[in-house]
Scaffold this motif. Sequence first.
Motif: not given
Length: 373
Positions: A147-157
């Motif tokens: 499972t990939t954590e989506l919140a950190s990807i959103r935060a990076m974008l």
Amino acid sequence: MQHRTYLQIPGPTNIPESILQTMHRPAINHRGGEFAELLRANIEGLQRIMQTKNDVLIFPGSGSGGLEAAVVNVLSPGDKVVAFNMGVFSDRFGVIARNFGAEVTTIDVEWGQAVTAGQLREVLAPDTAHTYKAILITHNETATCVTTELASIRAMLDELGHPAMFMVDAVSSLAINDLPTDELRIDVLVSASQKGLMLPGGLAIIAVSKKAWEAHKTATMPKWYWNFTAVKNRSAVGQMPYTPAISLFFGLRESLRLLEEEGLPNVLARHASNADAVRRGVQELGLELLVKNPAEQSNAVTAVMLPEGVAYEDLARSMEEMGVVIGGGLQRLEGKIFRIGHLGMLHMADVEVILGVLREALERLGWDGVATA
Ligand SMILES: Cc1ncc(COP(=O)(O)O)c(C=O)c1O
């Protein structure tokens, strides 16, 4: 002698009896009032489970059809997108985009590991002209059980101020992992009926943000069956542009009722504790997990390394003879792992049965590594 089968593949799942019963009924007029009401109730229920106010579109099709619909509705040939190869399904998302003419930058991730925001940042940070139109991410890579954590990807974008559309394959995470679609500002979220919703395969479910609708207006990839506008417009009058899978719509209403009766937070917590018990149980047997990082281990399915000298076919056959059906490794993981699905209708007693049958099968196959402690 008939007996219950534990279908512990990574989906389709065991189907609750009440869902089976509700689907066993005569067809209705799919252009009549009863269907319109069913469609409305299902869309509203899905919006609650998907934690979104965005439009939810339901297509007759499998999850892969949903991925194709996502791609062709918001992209044009030549658009630059970032995809990942972290397993079969993430790879498929990128391949679909490439086949329809997108210019795909693929980030290779070792199979068994999650995508990190840092890997994506390396590609997007230099893209100050914002040429990348979308990122395609698989929330739960069912093939590797990561499972990939989506919140950190959103935060990076957000930190980069990069406007790429956030497109997420949630086929094996909806109603399994927390998926706050609106909070994460996911632009296109794709799921399907046969995993956390505990239905047979056959429905692709897609949530579409305002930003994705804007992109849709100018997207030129070819489409007919998968056209978002056609489904949205017909849904608005309680119909589909073509004959819907009516039985599945009845099943979906019951599935949503079951999930809401239990309460989404409880459904998610049950998945987390079942997954934890499976992981602990297989390790106590002396087996090794493919996914080493606990933060990346899937709550839907667990990949276990096949022990030395045990062939997948023999293990699967032996377990099936005792009533438990498991899944194997796909592509480069074939013959290396087996997968135990623990998604959908599953309780702690079922976990004990699955682990007991696994232990018995390993003993029957003469594996001498079964831990005796
Ligand atoms: C994460 C993920 N994406 C896509 C798919 C493809 O779905 P389908 O087999 O319904 O086409 C699957 C199927 O298991 C999946 O697990």
